[in-house]
Design a protein around this motif. Structure first.
Motif, PDB file in Angstrom:
ATOM      1  N   GLY A 105      13.363 -10.262 -30.580  1.00  0.00           N
ATOM      2  CA  GLY A 105      11.971  -9.997 -30.895  1.00  0.00           C
ATOM      3  C   GLY A 105      11.052 -11.042 -30.306  1.00  0.00           C
ATOM      4  N   LEU A 106       9.909 -10.596 -29.798  1.00  0.00           N
ATOM      5  CA  LEU A 106       8.883 -11.492 -29.281  1.00  0.00           C
ATOM      6  C   LEU A 106       7.667 -11.429 -30.195  1.00  0.00           C
ATOM      7  N   THR A 107       7.107 -12.570 -30.545  1.00  0.00           N
ATOM      8  CA  THR A 107       5.892 -12.624 -31.351  1.00  0.00           C
ATOM      9  C   THR A 107       5.069 -13.839 -30.946  1.00  0.00           C
ATOM     10  N   LEU A 108       3.766 -13.766 -31.174  1.00  0.00           N
ATOM     11  CA  LEU A 108       2.880 -14.910 -30.970  1.00  0.00           C
ATOM     12  C   LEU A 108       2.456 -15.535 -32.289  1.00  0.00           C
ATOM     13  N   SER A 109       2.947 -14.999 -33.390  1.00  0.00           N
ATOM     14  CA  SER A 109       2.599 -15.501 -34.713  1.00  0.00           C
ATOM     15  C   SER A 109       3.620 -16.546 -35.165  1.00  0.00           C
ATOM     16  N   THR A 110       3.147 -17.743 -35.455  1.00  0.00           N
ATOM     17  CA  THR A 110       4.037 -18.805 -35.931  1.00  0.00           C
ATOM     18  C   THR A 110       4.643 -18.451 -37.280  1.00  0.00           C
ATOM     19  N   ASP A 111       3.850 -17.851 -38.179  1.00  0.00           N
ATOM     20  CA  ASP A 111       4.371 -17.461 -39.493  1.00  0.00           C
ATOM     21  C   ASP A 111       5.507 -16.457 -39.366  1.00  0.00           C
ATOM     22  N   GLN A 112       5.320 -15.450 -38.524  1.00  0.00           N
ATOM     23  CA  GLN A 112       6.354 -14.436 -38.338  1.00  0.00           C
ATOM     24  C   GLN A 112       7.607 -15.042 -37.721  1.00  0.00           C
ATOM     25  N   HIS A 113       7.419 -15.884 -36.716  1.00  0.00           N
ATOM     26  CA  HIS A 113       8.542 -16.539 -36.054  1.00  0.00           C
ATOM     27  C   HIS A 113       9.331 -17.395 -37.043  1.00  0.00           C
ATOM     28  N   ASN A 114       8.636 -18.203 -37.819  1.00  0.00           N
ATOM     29  CA  ASN A 114       9.314 -19.089 -38.762  1.00  0.00           C
ATOM     30  C   ASN A 114      10.021 -18.310 -39.865  1.00  0.00           C
TER      31      ASN A 114
END
Length: 294
Positions: A105-114
């Motif tokens: 998965g690719l995301t630009l959201s730090t919250d989602q990534h963490n």
């Protein structure tokens, strides 16, 4: 402007713009989204059927995830890429219910990534990375992108500039997919809004640096690399999803105000109401496309 010149300038929403909306806190979104934290329009029924059977938000979100996973035809041993993966509901369902071996998965959201990294789920990799910078080590059995495409360009670009950016996305997906594999795409698109009026519709205070495509933009940009094999426009899916979200948000107002900064509840309550209006007035559409790689 040439495509080469466009390569050197930002295309869509920046990391900061994405963070502005999505990094409010996972605990906040838990209060009013479904259990899977799926932050995109659910699928409440098949538009080819005369009537849809009412279901819960959770089941409608599962139906949406299943639509995309079945559309790309992934199964045991396959690999999947999710561009704009959110909190990973599609990645998790692909691995747990469809037997996919590796889901990225690719995301630009730090919250989602963490959030996803902390789960440390077998077979799932999440990357805090723009799709424009991504360089996979191998090709994929299928690609899904839900609710990210509308962030790929920004206001102020001409139709030709936008299509050039979209075309590069499809070219990348073409190179990332096995021959004959599929891409399933879900995006908000413009409806009955002239191109010179779009800047007056999308609330930049809600989704900064964001400008959805027209359906013709999507089809024009994909023509050289993909064959469209299915498309549906389901405005009603987003209207119903937004209405349920709004009801759930209002129900949890006190809890939301206790865990967020002042004004957050009012901001999201207003954004959901304005979005419902836009879809009901046919200014906005909700489209799902399935493409076969040439």
């Amino acid at each position: 402007m040439s495509e080469q010149a466009l390569e050197s300038r930002p295309s869509g929403a920046s990391v900061e713009a994405i963070s502005y909306h999505y990094d409010v806190g996972t605990g906040f979104y838990r209060l009013w989204l479904d259990r899977s934290l799926t932050y995109s329009a659910a699928r409440w029924g098949d538009p080819r059927q005369i009537a849809a059977t009412p279901v819960s938000l959770e089941l409608a979100q599962e139906a949406k995830l299943d639509f995309h996973l079945r559309a790309v035809g992934v199964g045991p041993g396959d690999s999947l890429l999710d561009v704009g993966c959110g909190w990973g509901s599609l990645l998790r369902r692909a691995v747990e219910q469809y037997g996919v071996a590796t889901a990225t998965g690719l995301t630009l959201s730090t919250d989602q990534h963490n959030f996803l990294r902390a789960l440390d789920l077998p077979g799932i990799e999440v990357r805090l990375e723009n799709y424009e910078d991504y360089r996979p080590a191998a090709t994929f059995s299928g690609i899904v992108s839900v609710g990210a495409f509308e962030h790929f360009t920004r206001p102020g670009l001409s139709a030709a500039e936008k299509i050039a950016i979209y075309r590069r996305f499809f070219q990348r997906c073409h190179g990332w997919l096995n021959r004959g594999s599929r891409l399933s795409l879900q995006s908000i698109t413009w409806g009955n809004v002239p191109r010179d009026r779009t800047s007056f519709i999308v609330a930049q205070d809600v989704f900064p640096e964001t400008d959805p495509p027209y359906v013709t933009d999507v089809l024009d940009a994909s023509a050289d690399t993909f064959e469209p094999i299915y498309m549906e426009n389901c405005r009603s899916d987003y209207i119903r999803t937004l209405e349920v979200w709004l009801e759930r948000l209002r129900t949890r107002q006190r809890e939301i105000e206790a865990v967020t900064r002042p004004g957050t509840f009012e901001f999201y309550e207003r954004y959901l109401r304005r979005s419902i209006y836009g879809f009901k007035k046919r200014q906005l559409q909700l489209c799902r496309f399935v493409f076969q790689r040439h």
